[in-house]
Design a protein around this motif. Structure first.
Motif, PDB file in Angstrom:
ATOM      1  N   THR A  43       5.210   0.300  -7.697  1.00  0.00           N
ATOM      2  CA  THR A  43       5.268   1.136  -6.510  1.00  0.00           C
ATOM      3  C   THR A  43       3.942   1.852  -6.319  1.00  0.00           C
ATOM      4  O   THR A  43       3.289   2.242  -7.290  1.00  0.00           O
ATOM      5  CB  THR A  43       6.409   2.165  -6.615  1.00  0.00           C
ATOM      6  OG1 THR A  43       6.387   3.012  -5.464  1.00  0.00           O
ATOM      7  CG2 THR A  43       6.295   3.014  -7.861  1.00  0.00           C
ATOM      8  N   THR A  44       3.570   2.028  -5.068  1.00  0.00           N
ATOM      9  CA  THR A  44       2.344   2.761  -4.753  1.00  0.00           C
ATOM     10  C   THR A  44       2.585   4.259  -4.656  1.00  0.00           C
ATOM     11  O   THR A  44       1.644   5.017  -4.473  1.00  0.00           O
ATOM     12  CB  THR A  44       1.754   2.266  -3.423  1.00  0.00           C
ATOM     13  OG1 THR A  44       2.711   2.487  -2.372  1.00  0.00           O
ATOM     14  CG2 THR A  44       1.420   0.779  -3.505  1.00  0.00           C
TER      15      THR A  44
ATOM     16  N   THR B 296       4.982   4.082   1.145  1.00  0.00           N
ATOM     17  CA  THR B 296       5.286   3.451  -0.137  1.00  0.00           C
ATOM     18  C   THR B 296       5.378   1.943   0.027  1.00  0.00           C
ATOM     19  O   THR B 296       5.969   1.452   0.998  1.00  0.00           O
ATOM     20  CB  THR B 296       6.628   3.964  -0.701  1.00  0.00           C
ATOM     21  OG1 THR B 296       6.584   5.388  -0.813  1.00  0.00           O
ATOM     22  CG2 THR B 296       6.915   3.360  -2.067  1.00  0.00           C
TER      23      THR B 296
ATOM     24  N   ASP C  16       7.122   9.802  -4.952  1.00  0.00           N
ATOM     25  CA  ASP C  16       7.752   9.929  -3.639  1.00  0.00           C
ATOM     26  C   ASP C  16       7.263  11.183  -2.917  1.00  0.00           C
ATOM     27  O   ASP C  16       8.038  12.017  -2.440  1.00  0.00           O
ATOM     28  CB  ASP C  16       9.281   9.962  -3.763  1.00  0.00           C
ATOM     29  CG  ASP C  16       9.965   9.870  -2.399  1.00  0.00           C
ATOM     30  OD1 ASP C  16       9.382   9.248  -1.490  1.00  0.00           O
ATOM     31  OD2 ASP C  16      11.076  10.423  -2.251  1.00  0.00           O
TER      32      ASP C  16
ATOM     33  N   GLN D 128       9.300  -5.819  -6.408  1.00  0.00           N
ATOM     34  CA  GLN D 128      10.187  -5.941  -7.560  1.00  0.00           C
ATOM     35  C   GLN D 128      10.555  -7.399  -7.817  1.00  0.00           C
ATOM     36  O   GLN D 128      10.656  -8.207  -6.899  1.00  0.00           O
ATOM     37  CB  GLN D 128      11.468  -5.135  -7.376  1.00  0.00           C
ATOM     38  CG  GLN D 128      12.408  -5.670  -6.296  1.00  0.00           C
ATOM     39  CD  GLN D 128      13.830  -5.180  -6.467  1.00  0.00           C
ATOM     40  OE1 GLN D 128      14.427  -5.341  -7.522  1.00  0.00           O
ATOM     41  NE2 GLN D 128      14.372  -4.560  -5.415  1.00  0.00           N
TER      42      GLN D 128
ATOM     43  N   ASP E 114       6.727  -1.133  -2.454  1.00  0.00           N
ATOM     44  CA  ASP E 114       7.422  -1.403  -3.709  1.00  0.00           C
ATOM     45  C   ASP E 114       7.638  -2.907  -3.833  1.00  0.00           C
ATOM     46  O   ASP E 114       8.178  -3.540  -2.921  1.00  0.00           O
ATOM     47  CB  ASP E 114       8.763  -0.674  -3.740  1.00  0.00           C
ATOM     48  CG  ASP E 114       9.447  -0.769  -5.094  1.00  0.00           C
ATOM     49  OD1 ASP E 114       9.459   0.238  -5.807  1.00  0.00           O
ATOM     50  OD2 ASP E 114       9.965  -1.853  -5.444  1.00  0.00           O
TER      51      ASP E 114
ATOM     52  N   HIS F 277       9.390  -3.238 -11.335  1.00  0.00           N
ATOM     53  CA  HIS F 277       8.847  -2.795 -10.051  1.00  0.00           C
ATOM     54  C   HIS F 277       7.405  -2.341 -10.204  1.00  0.00           C
ATOM     55  O   HIS F 277       6.997  -1.846 -11.259  1.00  0.00           O
ATOM     56  CB  HIS F 277       9.640  -1.594  -9.519  1.00  0.00           C
ATOM     57  CG  HIS F 277      11.037  -1.871  -9.134  1.00  0.00           C
ATOM     58  ND1 HIS F 277      11.480  -1.843  -7.833  1.00  0.00           N
ATOM     59  CD2 HIS F 277      12.122  -2.161  -9.887  1.00  0.00           C
ATOM     60  CE1 HIS F 277      12.776  -2.109  -7.799  1.00  0.00           C
ATOM     61  NE2 HIS F 277      13.187  -2.291  -9.044  1.00  0.00           N
TER      62      HIS F 277
END
Length: 390
Positions: free
Chosen positions: A41-42, A379, A46, A383, A381, A39
């Motif tokens: 993710t930005t 967010t 969280d 993957q 994401d 993955h």
């Protein structure tokens, strides 16, 4: 990190043993499925401060069924590991084992019992403005359930169920031992009793259910012990159409009580799910849900959840499936007076390379708003996952 390495080594050894066993046994051999995903993710933490990172996710499940005179016993083991490249204090690990036995006592009576244990190592962070301190909390959940299903009339089945669970919460440890371990999560007990009556006539099944339960949250300073009785009554129905479309619905009421302060609340409960094929290889699926979430740790009492989701699929070839979906979810925290609003959409391409290998490329875009603290989290994401069956 030691826990993650230990489970990784154990799962690898388990996989090798399963492969060897599968080569020399028949169809009753253990079944192993594992998924390896990469993955980007930005928003790795969280939180409102979006920090990008890469992480690797490994999921595995082992299942073996043993037949006996009255039925069968299914043994299961599963694990899930998540490891970040940079923010490794966010690493998570889950491991669980379980057993479920089914016994057909007579032509009209079937019994089922299950036991399971799950262990969690959850990585998180404690943030104050730009200062971020990693945390880790370990939990163990023991659960058991028994069911009795009886054919009370042709096409009519009565199922009685009892379930119990105990959650043991460890102390939260801080990164580099900068602070002393502290107890933030209380231990919890859950009891549940239920009865469901279902009648099936051709492609239609319908009936009703009643449930009652008790959740006990142990005292943890400064909060005292909390007892929360839960009750529910629902009507349900399912219909499968000739074109392979299907629809199921459950409608009723759920009730929460706090005997110590006289609090009592009843709200409607709804769950509707539908799926239908469309021309030219397309398909459509949707779901609506409204009800309490009493398993969430976001609120000491419960969370009132409403969620709507829809997905459009396109079967380009027998082995290639494209899909895109969207969801909207609202979560009201009953005790702390907060509302969370979540929106998201995704796109996915799946390729069934062969009978035992599936590849998926997926992109998720999410927006999460917390009204009490006026926080907004966004967010993205991406993957790439491979699922292998052995």
């Amino acid at each position: 990190m030691r826990l993650i390495r230990s489970i990784t080594i154990a799962s690898a050894a388990l996989g090798l043993m399963t492969v060897d066993a599968s080569a020399g046994e028949n169809a009753a051999s253990p079944k192993l499925t594992f998924t390896l995903a990469r993955h980007h993710t930005t928003n790795a933490l969280d939180g409102p401060l979006a920090l990008a990172d890469w992480y690797t996710e490994l999921r595995g499940a082992l299942e073996h069924t043993v037949d006996h005179d009255l039925g069968s016993t299914k043994l299961t083991a599963h694990m899930e590991l998540r490891r970040f490249d940079t923010y490794d204090f966010e690493d998570d690990a889950t491991f669980g084992i379980g057993a479920e036995t089914t016994a057909r006592v007579s032509d009209t009576l079937e019994l089922r019992g299950s036991l399971s244990v799950r262990m969690f190592s959850d990585g998180d962070d404690f943030a104050v403005e730009d200062f971020i301190l990693g945390t880790r909390t370990r939990k163990t959940v023991l659960a058991g359930a028994v069911q009795a299903g009886r054919l009370v009339a042709p096409g009519t089945v009565l199922v009685l169920e009892a379930a119990a669970a105990r959650e043991f919460a460890g102390r939260t440890h801080f990164q580099d031992d900068l602070l002393l371990p502290a107890a933030f999560d209380p231990e919890r007990d859950r009891l549940r009793l239920g009865a469901t009556l279902t009648r099936t006539a051709g492609s239609i099944s319908y009936g009703g259910s009643v449930t009652t339960g008790l959740r006990r949250t142990h005292a943890l300073e400064p909060l005292s012990e909390l007892l929360l009785p839960e009750h529910g009554v629902k009507l349900h129905a399912t219909h499968t159409f000739e074109n392979k479309a299907s629809m199921s619905a459950a409608l009723g009421f759920e009730m929460l009580q706090l005997p110590d302060n006289g609090f009592s609340e009843i709200r409607p409960a709804l769950e509707v799910t539908g799926a239908t094929p469309l021309p030219a290889g397309f398909s459509l699926r949707g779901k609506l849900r409204a009800g309490y979430d009493t398993t969430s740790t976001d609120d000491p009492v419960a969370v009132w959840v409403r969620r709507a989701e829809a997905e459009l699929g396109y079967q380009a070839t027998p082995s290639i499936l494209f899909s895109t979906g969207i969801f909207d979810e609202r979560r009201d925290n009953l005790a702390i007076g907060n509302r969370e609003m979540l929106y998201g959409l995704y796109g996915e391409a799946a390729w069934q390379a062969n009978e035992n290998l599936n590849l998926v490329l997926r992109v998720d875009l999410k927006r999460h708003r917390i009204t009490l603290y006026d926080i907004e989290k966004r967010t993205v994401d991406v993957q790439l996952a491979a699922t292998r069956k052995l």
